[in-house]
Design a protein around this motif. Structure first.
Motif, PDB file in Angstrom:
ATOM      1  N   PHE A 115       0.807  -1.220   0.000  1.00 36.81           N
ATOM      2  CA  PHE A 115       0.000   0.000   0.000  1.00 36.81           C
ATOM      3  C   PHE A 115       0.843   1.275   0.000  1.00 36.81           C
ATOM      4  CE2 PHE A 115      -2.936  -3.104   1.946  1.00 36.81           C
ATOM      5  CZ  PHE A 115      -4.020  -2.943   1.088  1.00 36.81           C
ATOM      6  N   ARG A 119      -1.559   4.628  -0.867  1.00 36.27           N
ATOM      7  CA  ARG A 119      -2.136   5.367   0.261  1.00 36.27           C
ATOM      8  C   ARG A 119      -1.227   6.528   0.651  1.00 36.27           C
ATOM      9  NH1 ARG A 119      -5.828   1.733   2.739  1.00 36.27           N
ATOM     10  NH2 ARG A 119      -6.715   0.565   0.987  1.00 36.27           N
ATOM     11  N   GLU A 123      -2.684   7.500   6.013  1.00 36.50           N
ATOM     12  CA  GLU A 123      -3.382   6.223   5.863  1.00 36.50           C
ATOM     13  C   GLU A 123      -2.463   5.033   6.105  1.00 36.50           C
ATOM     14  OE1 GLU A 123      -6.751   7.556   2.566  1.00 36.50           O
ATOM     15  OE2 GLU A 123      -4.884   6.602   1.926  1.00 36.50           O
ATOM     16  N   ASP A 274      -7.843  -5.696   3.760  1.00 33.66           N
ATOM     17  CA  ASP A 274      -8.287  -4.313   3.629  1.00 33.66           C
ATOM     18  C   ASP A 274      -9.806  -4.190   3.603  1.00 33.66           C
ATOM     19  OD1 ASP A 274      -7.756  -1.560   3.351  1.00 33.66           O
ATOM     20  OD2 ASP A 274      -8.073  -1.691   1.186  1.00 33.66           O
TER      21      ASP A 274
END
Length: 291
Positions: A115, A119, A123, A274
């Protein structure tokens, strides 16, 4: 005396004059002819010798050029062979290295790497899990039943308290359908009276699994990340009642690949985490274990 010398003397004189003239002309011709022949031969020799030398030089140059090409080709072939020998596959690397049990830091690094470009910094910090979110990891000495007894000693009580349909209390995630069947067989000494449902895509439609989940109470679910994500998206599987998430982290297939080493399985696993699992982990509702 005079008669004897008469006619013959005159003839001799005339012939002598003619002979002298012929001799002089021959003498004049001879020196002119000799240098011509000499010069001609010299020119021929001079012209022939460099022609031969040029031909030899050309042939020698060609031979050297061909030899250099052959030597270059030989060098390239040896270099390519050396390069081929140096290449190693994932299986070669894994066979030479000793297997190490997975730990919570491995899962944390995997989540952050995946990620990192998707992100923001804020985040990414929210995706970090505390140590209290994890159960004790398998040290490669446990079977599945012994490991589950260690992380969930009060299973009989948890099993009785679960009364919701379309949900499970214990979810085991593995890489393939064959591995799912193997793990279900290893649950015999742990599950007791609990109902186990296999959740993978091979020979089973999503709609059929949704009906099975809605029909009765299921305590344990064992399946692949791809099918679990599909069930969550279609609201056939609810993760609100989930308490234990066990990842089949240390098992390797014939190519010595873990579940995380297969790209498709890794992506589906991270999508599943997620989809709400990480949020419930931060709320201390779900615990993650690496088997």
């Amino acid at each position: 005396m005079g008669d004897d010398l008469g006619d013959e003397w005159w003839e001799h004189e005339g012939n002598s004059d003619v002979s002298e003239v012929e001799e002089e002309t021959e003498k004049e011709k001879q020196p002119t002819e000799k240098p011509q022949t000499k010069t001609g031969t010299k020119r021929k020799n001079v012209t022939e010798k460099p022609a031969k030398a040029k031909k030899k030089k050309k042939t020698e140059q060609k031979e050297c050029f061909v030899q250099e090409k052959k030597e270059d080709a030989g060098d390239k072939s040896t270099k390519s062979k050396k390069r081929r020998k140096k290449k190693k596959t994932i299986t070669d690397v894994l066979t030479s290295s000793e297997p190490k049990p997975g730990c919570p830091a491995d899962l944390q690094n995997l989540i952050l790497q995946y990620f990192s470009d998707k992100r923001s910094i804020v985040e990414l910090e929210e995706l970090k899990l505390q140590d209290s979110c994890f159960l004790s990891s398998n040290d490669l000495t446990h079977t599945l039943s012994s490991y589950l007894k260690e992380i969930c000693p009060k299973w009989a009580k948890v099993q009785k308290q679960h009364t919701e349909k379309s949900s499970v209390v214990l979810l085991i995630v593995c890489c393939s359908a064959l591995r799912t069947i193997e793990l279900i067989k290893q649950l015999t000494t742990f599950k007791g009276e609990a109902k186990v449902l296999k959740l993978f895509a091979k020979h089973i439609k999503v709609e059929e699994q949704v009906k099975l989940l809605q029909k009765s109470i299921t305590h344990i679910g064992v399946g692949t990340p791809g099918r679990l994500c599909a069930l969550v998206e279609k609201e056939g599987l609810n993760l609100q009642a989930l308490r234990y998430l066990v990842l089949d982290w240390n098992w390797r297939d014939q190519k010595l690949r873990r579940m995380v080493d297969v790209p498709e399985v890794k992506v589906d696993l991270l999508k599943l985490l997620d989809s709400g699992v990480l949020n419930t982990c931060r709320e201390s509702k779900v615990k993650i274990g690496l088997f």
